[in-house]
Design a protein around this motif. Structure first.
Motif, PDB file in Angstrom:
ATOM      1  N   ALA A  97       7.394  -1.538  -9.158  1.00 45.81           N
ATOM      2  CA  ALA A  97       6.458  -2.189 -10.076  1.00 45.81           C
ATOM      3  C   ALA A  97       5.608  -1.156 -10.818  1.00 45.81           C
ATOM      4  O   ALA A  97       5.317  -1.309 -12.013  1.00 45.81           O
ATOM      5  CB  ALA A  97       5.564  -3.161  -9.316  1.00 45.81           C
ATOM      6  N   TYR A  98       5.214  -0.104 -10.107  1.00 45.10           N
ATOM      7  CA  TYR A  98       4.426   0.972 -10.730  1.00 45.10           C
ATOM      8  C   TYR A  98       5.241   1.642 -11.842  1.00 45.10           C
ATOM      9  O   TYR A  98       4.733   1.900 -12.942  1.00 45.10           O
ATOM     10  CB  TYR A  98       4.032   1.981  -9.657  1.00 45.10           C
ATOM     11  CG  TYR A  98       2.958   2.972 -10.053  1.00 45.10           C
ATOM     12  CD1 TYR A  98       2.131   2.760 -11.146  1.00 45.10           C
ATOM     13  CD2 TYR A  98       2.776   4.135  -9.300  1.00 45.10           C
ATOM     14  CE1 TYR A  98       1.134   3.672 -11.475  1.00 45.10           C
ATOM     15  CE2 TYR A  98       1.791   5.052  -9.624  1.00 45.10           C
ATOM     16  CZ  TYR A  98       0.974   4.817 -10.716  1.00 45.10           C
ATOM     17  OH  TYR A  98      -0.011   5.726 -11.044  1.00 45.10           O
ATOM     18  N   ARG A 117       0.845  -1.184   0.000  1.00 45.47           N
ATOM     19  CA  ARG A 117       0.000   0.000   0.000  1.00 45.47           C
ATOM     20  C   ARG A 117       0.880   1.233   0.000  1.00 45.47           C
ATOM     21  O   ARG A 117       1.805   1.360   0.805  1.00 45.47           O
ATOM     22  CB  ARG A 117      -0.926   0.062   1.215  1.00 45.47           C
ATOM     23  CG  ARG A 117      -1.921   1.226   1.089  1.00 45.47           C
ATOM     24  CD  ARG A 117      -2.653   1.550   2.368  1.00 45.47           C
ATOM     25  NE  ARG A 117      -3.714   2.521   2.115  1.00 45.47           N
ATOM     26  CZ  ARG A 117      -3.510   3.835   2.000  1.00 45.47           C
ATOM     27  NH1 ARG A 117      -2.280   4.335   2.123  1.00 45.47           N
ATOM     28  NH2 ARG A 117      -4.523   4.646   1.763  1.00 45.47           N
ATOM     29  N   GLU A 118       0.594   2.166  -0.892  1.00 47.26           N
ATOM     30  CA  GLU A 118       1.338   3.424  -0.935  1.00 47.26           C
ATOM     31  C   GLU A 118       0.945   4.278   0.267  1.00 47.26           C
ATOM     32  O   GLU A 118      -0.254   4.493   0.532  1.00 47.26           O
ATOM     33  CB  GLU A 118       1.026   4.165  -2.234  1.00 47.26           C
ATOM     34  CG  GLU A 118       1.741   5.489  -2.403  1.00 47.26           C
ATOM     35  CD  GLU A 118       3.246   5.341  -2.613  1.00 47.26           C
ATOM     36  OE1 GLU A 118       3.934   6.364  -2.600  1.00 47.26           O
ATOM     37  OE2 GLU A 118       3.728   4.193  -2.786  1.00 47.26           O
ATOM     38  N   PRO A 119       1.909   4.773   1.043  1.00 51.11           N
ATOM     39  CA  PRO A 119       1.585   5.628   2.196  1.00 51.11           C
ATOM     40  C   PRO A 119       0.817   6.869   1.761  1.00 51.11           C
ATOM     41  O   PRO A 119       0.975   7.354   0.642  1.00 51.11           O
ATOM     42  CB  PRO A 119       2.964   5.994   2.749  1.00 51.11           C
ATOM     43  CG  PRO A 119       3.877   4.917   2.271  1.00 51.11           C
ATOM     44  CD  PRO A 119       3.362   4.522   0.925  1.00 51.11           C
ATOM     45  N   SER A 134       6.423   2.616 -17.503  1.00 57.46           N
ATOM     46  CA  SER A 134       7.490   2.641 -18.494  1.00 57.46           C
ATOM     47  C   SER A 134       7.199   1.714 -19.667  1.00 57.46           C
ATOM     48  O   SER A 134       7.599   1.981 -20.801  1.00 57.46           O
ATOM     49  CB  SER A 134       8.818   2.257 -17.840  1.00 57.46           C
ATOM     50  OG  SER A 134       9.886   2.395 -18.741  1.00 57.46           O
ATOM     51  N   ALA A 135       6.505   0.611 -19.396  1.00 57.13           N
ATOM     52  CA  ALA A 135       6.158  -0.318 -20.466  1.00 57.13           C
ATOM     53  C   ALA A 135       5.157   0.292 -21.446  1.00 57.13           C
ATOM     54  O   ALA A 135       5.080  -0.119 -22.599  1.00 57.13           O
ATOM     55  CB  ALA A 135       5.583  -1.602 -19.884  1.00 57.13           C
ATOM     56  N   ARG A 184      -2.212  -1.341  -2.922  1.00 53.47           N
ATOM     57  CA  ARG A 184      -2.258  -0.684  -4.226  1.00 53.47           C
ATOM     58  C   ARG A 184      -2.227  -1.728  -5.331  1.00 53.47           C
ATOM     59  O   ARG A 184      -1.349  -2.589  -5.359  1.00 53.47           O
ATOM     60  CB  ARG A 184      -1.109   0.312  -4.403  1.00 53.47           C
ATOM     61  CG  ARG A 184      -1.237   1.093  -5.720  1.00 53.47           C
ATOM     62  CD  ARG A 184      -0.367   2.325  -5.755  1.00 53.47           C
ATOM     63  NE  ARG A 184       1.049   2.004  -5.804  1.00 53.47           N
ATOM     64  CZ  ARG A 184       2.015   2.939  -5.881  1.00 53.47           C
ATOM     65  NH1 ARG A 184       1.688   4.232  -5.886  1.00 53.47           N
ATOM     66  NH2 ARG A 184       3.286   2.578  -5.909  1.00 53.47           N
ATOM     67  N   VAL A 185      -3.193  -1.619  -6.233  1.00 54.33           N
ATOM     68  CA  VAL A 185      -3.323  -2.539  -7.352  1.00 54.33           C
ATOM     69  C   VAL A 185      -3.564  -1.723  -8.622  1.00 54.33           C
ATOM     70  O   VAL A 185      -3.884  -0.536  -8.561  1.00 54.33           O
ATOM     71  CB  VAL A 185      -4.486  -3.534  -7.135  1.00 54.33           C
ATOM     72  CG1 VAL A 185      -4.231  -4.428  -5.936  1.00 54.33           C
ATOM     73  CG2 VAL A 185      -5.820  -2.786  -6.982  1.00 54.33           C
ATOM     74  N   ILE A 186      -3.421  -2.380  -9.762  1.00 52.93           N
ATOM     75  CA  ILE A 186      -3.767  -1.748 -11.041  1.00 52.93           C
ATOM     76  C   ILE A 186      -4.835  -2.586 -11.719  1.00 52.93           C
ATOM     77  O   ILE A 186      -4.625  -3.764 -12.018  1.00 52.93           O
ATOM     78  CB  ILE A 186      -2.554  -1.612 -11.978  1.00 52.93           C
ATOM     79  CG1 ILE A 186      -1.481  -0.722 -11.348  1.00 52.93           C
ATOM     80  CG2 ILE A 186      -2.995  -1.021 -13.330  1.00 52.93           C
ATOM     81  CD1 ILE A 186      -0.209  -0.604 -12.191  1.00 52.93           C
TER      82      ILE A 186
END
Length: 205
Positions: free
Chosen positions: A96-97, A36-38, A102-103, A68-70
């Motif tokens: 990972a984000y 989880r992003e703070p 970047s991809a 945090r998920v996408i």
């Protein structure tokens, strides 16, 4: 109108695709990679834009809830060390984000990020809805994302959209949206972008 429909179907395939897939990472991997992003709970709409035509090519949604998920509906992003369950990507830590963005951002495409702060309850509902929705059928990335958003308190006016830029413009009207654009100059082909992304080696995987 027919031309726009054809573009909506074909352009996503040229980028990361709107192509149905079925993935199911093991429970232990998902638990191990949970992040989880703070800070506050947020939703971030991601829209991939063709640098040549200006057309929208793909839609995704970053959900910072209890983790945090996408939500990457019908996308073809795939990484051996980033767990996925159908169209929901887990373990979205900062590295990972960055790999995901970047991809997608390269010579031929850039990424528009629209972030909005929401209550923990709204973020958690978005997370729950994303877990229930996948995998999404081909060319339904924007439609499924707008459907998810429209079920959230405060997003009832988002509308139903099939085209990425239409949803992006609707999302921009919400109060408090912060917008960022990601540009990169690496090769414009998908294979090269994915090859670079696969170099990512998370320590906890």
């Amino acid at each position: 109108m027919i031309r726009k429909f054809i573009l909506c179907v074909l352009l996503p395939l040229a980028l990361m695709g709107c192509g149905a897939k079925s993935e199911w990472a093991p429970d232990e991997v998902v638990a191990q990679m949970a992040y989880r992003e703070p800070g506050p709970s947020t939703l971030t709409l991601m829209t991939m834009i063709n640098n040549r035509s200006g057309s929208g090519a793909h839609t995704a949604l970053v959900i910072n809830a209890s983790q945090r998920v996408i939500w990457d509906p019908a996308g073809t992003f795939k990484h051996p060390r980033i767990p996925e369950r159908n169209d929901l990507i887990y373990g979205v830590n900062p590295e990972a984000y960055k790999v995901y963005k970047s991809a997608h951002a390269r010579e031929t495409y850039h990424v528009v990020l629209q972030e909005i702060t929401v209550s923990p309850e709204v973020a958690e509902k978005a997370f729950a809805l994303a877990r229930q929705m996948g995998p999404v059928a081909q060319a339904q990335c924007t439609g499924s994302t707008s459907s998810l958003l429209a079920q959230l308190p405060g997003f009832e006016t988002i509308g139903s959209h099939m085209f990425p830029k239409k949803l992006m413009m609707s999302f921009a009207k919400l109060p408090g949206v912060k917008t960022e654009k990601v540009f990169e100059n690496d090769a414009g082909d998908k294979a090269t972008a994915f090859g670079a992304a696969k170099a990512y080696q998370p320590k906890t995987f």
